[in-house]
Scaffold this motif. Structure first.
Motif, PDB file in Angstrom:
ATOM      1  N   UNK A 465      60.267  12.019  39.708  1.00 15.29           N
ATOM      2  CA  UNK A 465      60.023  12.449  41.082  1.00 15.29           C
ATOM      3  C   UNK A 465      60.827  13.710  41.359  1.00 15.29           C
ATOM      4  N   UNK A 466      60.284  14.584  42.199  1.00 15.70           N
ATOM      5  CA  UNK A 466      61.001  15.779  42.638  1.00 15.70           C
ATOM      6  C   UNK A 466      60.608  16.057  44.081  1.00 15.70           C
ATOM      7  N   UNK A 467      61.588  16.434  44.907  1.00 13.04           N
ATOM      8  CA  UNK A 467      61.280  16.642  46.314  1.00 13.04           C
ATOM      9  C   UNK A 467      62.255  17.563  47.011  1.00 13.04           C
ATOM     10  N   UNK A 468      61.918  17.906  48.247  1.00 14.07           N
ATOM     11  CA  UNK A 468      62.738  18.768  49.104  1.00 14.07           C
ATOM     12  C   UNK A 468      62.922  18.102  50.462  1.00 14.07           C
ATOM     13  N   UNK A 469      64.107  18.246  51.054  1.00 14.63           N
ATOM     14  CA  UNK A 469      64.380  17.804  52.418  1.00 14.63           C
ATOM     15  C   UNK A 469      64.949  18.975  53.208  1.00 14.63           C
ATOM     16  N   UNK A 470      64.504  19.087  54.465  1.00 19.81           N
ATOM     17  CA  UNK A 470      64.959  20.195  55.321  1.00 19.81           C
ATOM     18  C   UNK A 470      65.280  19.635  56.698  1.00 19.81           C
ATOM     19  N   UNK A 471      66.356  20.149  57.294  1.00 15.37           N
ATOM     20  CA  UNK A 471      66.763  19.680  58.612  1.00 15.37           C
ATOM     21  C   UNK A 471      67.253  20.841  59.469  1.00 15.37           C
ATOM     22  N   UNK A 472      66.831  20.839  60.726  1.00 13.60           N
ATOM     23  CA  UNK A 472      67.371  21.742  61.728  1.00 13.60           C
ATOM     24  C   UNK A 472      67.522  20.945  63.022  1.00 13.60           C
ATOM     25  N   UNK A 473      68.756  20.711  63.405  1.00 12.68           N
ATOM     26  CA  UNK A 473      69.006  19.871  64.560  1.00 12.68           C
ATOM     27  C   UNK A 473      68.473  18.468  64.327  1.00 12.68           C
ATOM     28  N   UNK A 474      67.678  17.989  65.265  1.00 16.12           N
ATOM     29  CA  UNK A 474      67.117  16.643  65.157  1.00 16.12           C
ATOM     30  C   UNK A 474      65.761  16.608  64.478  1.00 16.12           C
ATOM     31  N   UNK A 475      65.259  17.763  64.053  1.00 13.78           N
ATOM     32  CA  UNK A 475      63.990  17.818  63.344  1.00 13.78           C
ATOM     33  C   UNK A 475      64.238  17.745  61.844  1.00 13.78           C
ATOM     34  N   UNK A 476      63.528  16.838  61.186  1.00 12.51           N
ATOM     35  CA  UNK A 476      63.690  16.661  59.748  1.00 12.51           C
ATOM     36  C   UNK A 476      62.333  16.603  59.073  1.00 12.51           C
ATOM     37  N   UNK A 477      62.213  17.312  57.982  1.00 11.33           N
ATOM     38  CA  UNK A 477      60.982  17.345  57.201  1.00 11.33           C
ATOM     39  C   UNK A 477      61.325  17.046  55.743  1.00 11.33           C
ATOM     40  N   UNK A 478      60.414  16.396  55.046  1.00  8.50           N
ATOM     41  CA  UNK A 478      60.656  16.098  53.647  1.00  8.50           C
ATOM     42  C   UNK A 478      59.371  15.851  52.898  1.00  8.50           C
ATOM     43  N   UNK A 479      59.470  15.934  51.585  1.00  5.77           N
ATOM     44  CA  UNK A 479      58.311  15.669  50.754  1.00  5.77           C
ATOM     45  C   UNK A 479      58.714  15.513  49.305  1.00  5.77           C
ATOM     46  N   UNK A 480      57.868  14.832  48.552  1.00  7.79           N
ATOM     47  CA  UNK A 480      58.132  14.633  47.131  1.00  7.79           C
ATOM     48  C   UNK A 480      56.826  14.379  46.407  1.00  7.79           C
ATOM     49  N   UNK A 481      56.821  14.665  45.125  1.00  6.80           N
ATOM     50  CA  UNK A 481      55.749  14.231  44.230  1.00  6.80           C
ATOM     51  C   UNK A 481      56.344  13.191  43.292  1.00  6.80           C
ATOM     52  N   UNK A 482      55.517  12.269  42.821  1.00 12.47           N
ATOM     53  CA  UNK A 482      56.016  11.195  41.975  1.00 12.47           C
ATOM     54  C   UNK A 482      54.971  10.805  40.934  1.00 12.47           C
ATOM     55  N   UNK A 483      55.425  10.203  39.857  1.00 13.51           N
ATOM     56  CA  UNK A 483      54.539   9.631  38.843  1.00 13.51           C
ATOM     57  C   UNK A 483      55.269   8.481  38.170  1.00 13.51           C
ATOM     58  N   UNK A 484      54.562   7.384  37.975  1.00 12.31           N
ATOM     59  CA  UNK A 484      55.032   6.260  37.172  1.00 12.31           C
ATOM     60  C   UNK A 484      53.957   5.918  36.165  1.00 12.31           C
ATOM     61  N   UNK A 485      54.307   5.911  34.894  1.00 16.71           N
ATOM     62  CA  UNK A 485      53.388   5.555  33.816  1.00 16.71           C
ATOM     63  C   UNK A 485      53.977   4.376  33.060  1.00 16.71           C
ATOM     64  N   UNK A 486      53.234   3.265  32.988  1.00 19.27           N
ATOM     65  CA  UNK A 486      53.665   2.090  32.227  1.00 19.27           C
ATOM     66  C   UNK A 486      52.810   2.007  30.973  1.00 19.27           C
ATOM     67  N   UNK A 487      53.409   2.324  29.848  1.00 20.91           N
ATOM     68  CA  UNK A 487      52.713   2.273  28.564  1.00 20.91           C
ATOM     69  C   UNK A 487      52.758   0.846  28.017  1.00 20.91           C
ATOM     70  N   UNK A 488      51.673   0.423  27.400  1.00 20.98           N
ATOM     71  CA  UNK A 488      51.571  -0.916  26.811  1.00 20.98           C
ATOM     72  C   UNK A 488      51.814  -2.011  27.842  1.00 20.98           C
TER      73      UNK A 488
END
Length: 647
Positions: A465-488
């Motif tokens: 997973x990789x993501x960014x978080x940003x904050x200014x005062x009481x406003x907060x924004x965030x996001x991430x991409x993710x992947x889970x692979x279960x082999x066998x």
């Protein structure tokens, strides 16, 4: 820690907007906050001893209001404001939980430290939990640290039950609360009593809940057969806290749902195809820790047992029993730059099927021993690192008596770096050994001779997973991409490769008298590289697509009155050729909560769920991608009244 410079992860439900006082973490938290519970989960995050660690960057902390709302509800109410956690199934016995598109069966699930996730009939849930007995809930998505234990392939769900001390104010040795609620759709009546007391360092708590009702109607006005509430739940807890810090605690709880359900409990249908489901789930925990330890010697010990028993008398007298025994010995090395957790853990899993159709019990059994170490360090003021490794040895015995031995190493690395005072970059990777999983005990008939368990390979989960978080005062924004692979991954008697990938987005804003939060999650499930449908993804994922949640709360000018609401929605989702595309939906929920100014010992709340009578099945509910299939629809418009009296 460095990540606390901008600790948002709001897409995961940890937004820290300003609302004034923070709620206490228990059923009686209103004593400290003028009677209110809040959508902002900051208080619960700060109670986490590892808050701010790099591996907590995507953790979801359920807020005080979400806990309170769910006490006379279910798991869907508990996670309603967190889009990356989907709960499908409409009734407790059938509710399946997905985190970033991955079935919770593939996460490490604990209650008071005791491992859960007992595999059982695939038409019922493996994790029936009464939210009324919970004090704190945290979901760690995607990347698993080494101290999460074995089988935590794609993260963890950590739940703590109510502590006796949390219901008692300063200088009080006895207290508790009584909760009553009524929902008109299904005529569901619930009552719950919690009593707590202490003498010296010894404290005790007892909790009991009973829910009864009739079948509810959907948004289209159709009665959904087999949905009547018939649930009993209890919790007992005893703890001894020494003045110098050592604490010994024992807890036990059980939840039972015994009623006539659809022939397959997680399907829709009609009253002509009902049968009895008697399901009981129990969990026990004994643990020791030193709450005052600060140096290199900070040991903890946990012993646990959990059990799931499903009895379906008709038509085959089918009985499925599964249980997990767990033990963990760990020491925390408290360093100047962070902590290192190291130790040993053990899991024993057992599944059994019993029916007159078979001459003898059919069983699967596994034992796993593991050693681990996990470091959480702050190398610089802006950089936080978390990394660790574990090695597990598993012995698996199948229905035929065939024994298979497997072993493997696991590793993880997470980092969080504050690029500026308002912008943080975070990410993590893990590779987790999964061994051979216990199967659904209602399918053991398929693994008798001449099936050879030696053809099954040990699973391994790879997540990032990789993501960014940003904050200014009481406003907060965030996001991430993710992947889970279960082999066998194990699908009955065969192996296949599973993958869930997608992204999460979130925003929150707090002001002096209110708070608002929006989350969005999109995920797709794949089998052997191809997008897959509900049946192929069973026990691993679901075709969720894009799911959204919005919640808002606001104080009014009327002293003691708070109002708010939320939106549970999903966008239309295209399925592969030959399947039915999934329709979008949106359900609006409203509430008003009143605490009389003269006393904070009474709380009255009115709720309207699914205000506009939308007819829909939650995106996590099985079968919406099959043409002509009758899904288990959510209730239509429901007016609920809740009264809480604290003493």
């Amino acid at each position: 820690m460095a990540s606390q410079i901008i600790r948002t992860a709001l897409l995961a439900g940890t937004a820290t907007g300003a609302l004034g006082t923070a709620p206490a973490a228990a059923q009686d938290s209103t004593r400290d906050t003028g009677g209110y519970y809040e959508l902002d989960p900051l208080y619960f995050e700060l109670r986490d001893p590892q808050a701010g660690a790099a591996d907590r960057a995507t953790s979801m902390y359920v807020s005080g209001f979400e806990l309170e709302r769910a006490r006379t509800g279910d798991l869907k109410d508990l996670f309603a404001g967190i889009a990356s956690v989907s709960v499908g199934g409409a009734i407790p016995v059938a509710q399946k939980i997905f985190v970033n598109g991955v079935d919770m069966l593939n996460l490490g699930v604990t209650i008071d430290g005791t491992a859960q996730n007992n595999r059982t009939f695939h038409h019922t849930t493996a994790n029936a939990i009464d939210p009324g007995l919970l004090q704190e809930v945290r979901v760690d998505a995607t990347v698993s640290p080494a101290d999460a234990g074995p089988y935590a392939l794609a993260g963890s769900v950590v739940m703590e039950t109510v502590d006796p001390e949390s219901l008692l104010g300063e200088g009080r040795d006895f207290g508790g609360n009584l909760r009553l609620s009524y929902g008109d759709n299904g005529e569901t009546f619930q009552r719950a009593l919690t009593v707590s007391g202490r003498t010296g360092g010894l404290s005790m708590l007892g909790y009991a809940r009973r829910a009864t009702g009739e079948d509810y109607t959907t948004g289209a006005g159709d009665e959904m057969g087999g949905t009547a509430a018939d649930l009993d739940s209890w919790l007992g807890k005893v703890a001894y806290q020494a003045p110098t810090g050592p604490r010994l605690e024992f807890s036990a709880h059980q939840i039972r749902d015994d009623a006539r359900r659809q022939f397959r409990a997680n399907f829709g249908g009609n009253d002509d195809f009902l049968r009895g489901y008697d399901t009981t789930r129990s969990s026990y925990s004994l643990r020791y820790e030193n709450t005052a330890a600060t140096g290199l010697w900070d040991p903890s010990v946990h012993l646990g047992y959990s059990e799931s028993d499903v009895i379906i008398p008709d038509p085959y007298d089918s009985n499925g029993l599964s249980w997990t025994g767990s033990a963990t010995l760990m020491n925390t090395f408290n360093l100047a730059s962070g902590t290192v957790n190291a130790g040993y853990d053990y899991r024993e899993r057992f599944g059994e099927y019993d029916s007159p159709a078979y001459a003898e019990y059919q069983t699967e059994h596994s034992r796993t021993h593991g050693v681990f170490a996990q470091a959480r360090l702050d190398p610089t003021e802006r950089l936080t690192l978390s990394f660790g490794a574990r090695y597990d040895w598993q012995e698996f015995e199948g229905v035929t008596g065939k024994t298979v031995s497997q072993s493997g190493a696991s590793g993880n690395l997470s980092a969080s770096y504050a690029l500026t005072d308002g912008l943080t970059l975070r990410g993590g990777v893990s590779s987790i050994f999964g061994g051979i999983d216990i199967e659904d005990n209602y399918t053991y008939f398929a693994f008798t001779d001449p099936f050879d368990y030696g053809t099954l390979d040990a699973s391994r989960a790879r997540s990032a997973t990789v993501g960014l978080d940003w904050q200014r005062g009481s406003l907060k924004l965030g996001g991430e991409v993710f992947v889970t692979a279960i082999d066998d991954a194990r699908g009955g008697g065969e192996n296949f490769d599973f993958e869930s990938k997608g992204f999460n987005l979130g925003a929150s804003f707090g002001w002096d008298s209110g708070f608002a939060r929006f989350t969005l999650s999109r995920s797709n499930g794949f089998i052997d590289g191809d997008r897959a449908e509900s049946y192929a993804l069973l026990d691993f994922g679901a075709p969720l697509g894009t799911v959204m949640a919005f919640e808002i709360e606001q104080d009014t000018r009327v002293d003691g009155l708070r109002v708010g609401g939320g939106l549970d929605a999903a966008a239309p989702h295209d399925m592969p050729s030959g399947l039915q595309d999934l329709d979008g939906y949106g359900a609006v929920n409203l509430f008003a909560e009143y605490v009389p100014p003269q006393t904070d010992s009474i709380t009255l709340r009115a709720e309207v769920q699914n205000l506009f009578d939308a007819e829909y099945a939650d995106r996590g509910t099985y079968g919406g991608d099959y043409a002509g299939f009758e899904t288990l629809k959510e209730p239509g418009r429901t007016l609920s009244l809740v009264a809480v009296a604290r003493f």
